[in-house]
Design an enzyme around this catalytic site. Structure first.
Site, PDB file in Angstrom:
ATOM      1  N   TYR A 118       1.438 -11.242 -13.912  1.00 35.64           N
ATOM      2  CA  TYR A 118       0.833 -10.536 -15.064  1.00 35.64           C
ATOM      3  C   TYR A 118       2.392  -9.541 -16.087  1.00 35.64           C
ATOM      4  CZ  TYR A 118      -3.453 -12.113 -16.046  1.00 35.64           C
ATOM      5  OH  TYR A 118      -4.307 -13.189 -16.089  1.00 35.64           O
ATOM      6  N   HIS A 139     -12.436   8.956  -0.367  1.00 31.22           N
ATOM      7  CA  HIS A 139     -13.040   8.404   0.334  1.00 31.22           C
ATOM      8  C   HIS A 139     -14.742   7.805   0.037  1.00 31.22           C
ATOM      9  CE1 HIS A 139     -12.721  11.759   2.774  1.00 31.22           C
ATOM     10  NE2 HIS A 139     -11.653  11.451   2.708  1.00 31.22           N
ATOM     11  N   TYR A 176     -10.989 -13.787  -5.237  1.00 29.59           N
ATOM     12  CA  TYR A 176      -9.292 -13.568  -5.478  1.00 29.59           C
ATOM     13  C   TYR A 176      -8.757 -12.547  -5.984  1.00 29.59           C
ATOM     14  CZ  TYR A 176      -9.787 -13.832 -10.562  1.00 29.59           C
ATOM     15  OH  TYR A 176     -10.594 -13.026 -11.266  1.00 29.59           O
ATOM     16  N   GLU A 229      -4.153  15.847   3.750  1.00 27.06           N
ATOM     17  CA  GLU A 229      -3.649  15.050   4.036  1.00 27.06           C
ATOM     18  C   GLU A 229      -1.936  14.329   3.438  1.00 27.06           C
ATOM     19  OE1 GLU A 229      -4.878  13.177   6.279  1.00 27.06           O
ATOM     20  OE2 GLU A 229      -6.747  13.029   5.975  1.00 27.06           O
ATOM     21  N   HIS A 265     -13.290   7.580   8.009  1.00 28.03           N
ATOM     22  CA  HIS A 265     -12.589   8.701   6.946  1.00 28.03           C
ATOM     23  C   HIS A 265     -12.958   7.899   5.638  1.00 28.03           C
ATOM     24  CE1 HIS A 265      -9.029  11.165   6.556  1.00 28.03           C
ATOM     25  NE2 HIS A 265      -9.747  10.782   5.629  1.00 28.03           N
ATOM     26  N   HIS A 290      -5.984   8.671  -2.418  1.00 26.80           N
ATOM     27  CA  HIS A 290      -6.335   7.939  -1.086  1.00 26.80           C
ATOM     28  C   HIS A 290      -7.931   8.708  -1.591  1.00 26.80           C
ATOM     29  CE1 HIS A 290      -8.481   8.962   3.087  1.00 26.80           C
ATOM     30  NE2 HIS A 290      -8.268  10.804   2.801  1.00 26.80           N
TER      31      HIS A 290
HETATM   32 ZN    ZN Z   1      -9.976  11.502   3.590  1.00 23.38          ZN
END
Ligand code: ZN
Length: 217
Positions: free
Chosen positions: A211, A97, A116, A76, A157, A95
């Protein structure tokens, strides 16, 4: 390897392992990156996170060309390159899954602003249309899904989370999974969430900004 390179590679490994141990990166899925001078550093393809060594983190130039030999970058890498190109304020990308958020993505569902803490992601989280993994199409979908946000779902995905640091991107990725769990619980109970107004959400985003670091929220 410079001291900065060593530090960043160590941080990528620490974040990857924490996510993996928490079950958010099942079966070697997902990838983690951060900007480095002239490009970015990203986890390699196919190496179990618990075995990762600093030298195995792959360095790519901003447009994605590898710096030198070594392992193949995550499949990716285009998605990471496209986000860094579009979002100058983003310094790190996670990233995953992660199971619950991915389950929602498989139904084409994003996450509404029902709690929130979604302010960490900048507001309601979109689910972008399906595209084949590793493609420019998927990368473009992720960039669109992240407009005004720090997280997006990718249909069938998983999740993309971004931040000004690895710590932030990591915190957003965990919160997305937590929100997905709460949303699934609501749906499983047959309940409709009460969605927060944009005005209320803006107040929380302001407080988080005060913050200074979103991962302390
Ligand atoms: Zn992936």
């Amino acid at each position: 390897m410079s001291a900065l390179q060593t530090e960043l590679r160590g941080e990528i490994i620490a974040v990857s392992r924490t996510l993996d141990e928490a079950g958010l990166m099942p079966n070697k899925s997902g990838n983690v990156s951060c900007r480095s001078p002239g490009g970015f550093l990203i986890t390699p393809s196919g190496v179990p996170y618990r075995q990762l060594e600093p030298a195995e983190i792959v360095e790519l130039q901003a447009e994605g060309a590898p710096r030198a030999g070594g392992l193949r970058p995550s499949s990716e890498w285009r998605l990471h390159a496209a986000i860094y190109a579009e979002r100058p304020e983003v310094s790190a990308i996670v990233h995953t899954h992660s199971p619950r958020a991915t389950a929602l993505s498989c139904a084409g569902l994003g996450i509404p602003a029902f709690h929130y803490m979604i302010a960490l992601a900048g507001g309601a989280i979109r689910c972008m249309p399906y595209a084949t993994f590793g493609t420019d199409e998927l990368a473009a979908n992720a960039v669109r899904g992240l407009e005004g946000r720090r997280a997006t779902l990718l249909a069938n995905h998983g999740v993309v989370a971004v931040g000004a640091s690895l710590r932030e991107a990591h915190a957003v990725a965990f919160e997305v999974e937590n929100l997905a769990m709460q949303f699934l619980e609501l749906r499983a109970a047959g309940l409709e969430p009460m969605v927060l107004s944009d005005v209320e959400l803006a107040k929380v985003i302001d407080k988080f900004t005060d913050y200074g670091r979103i991962d302390r929220a």
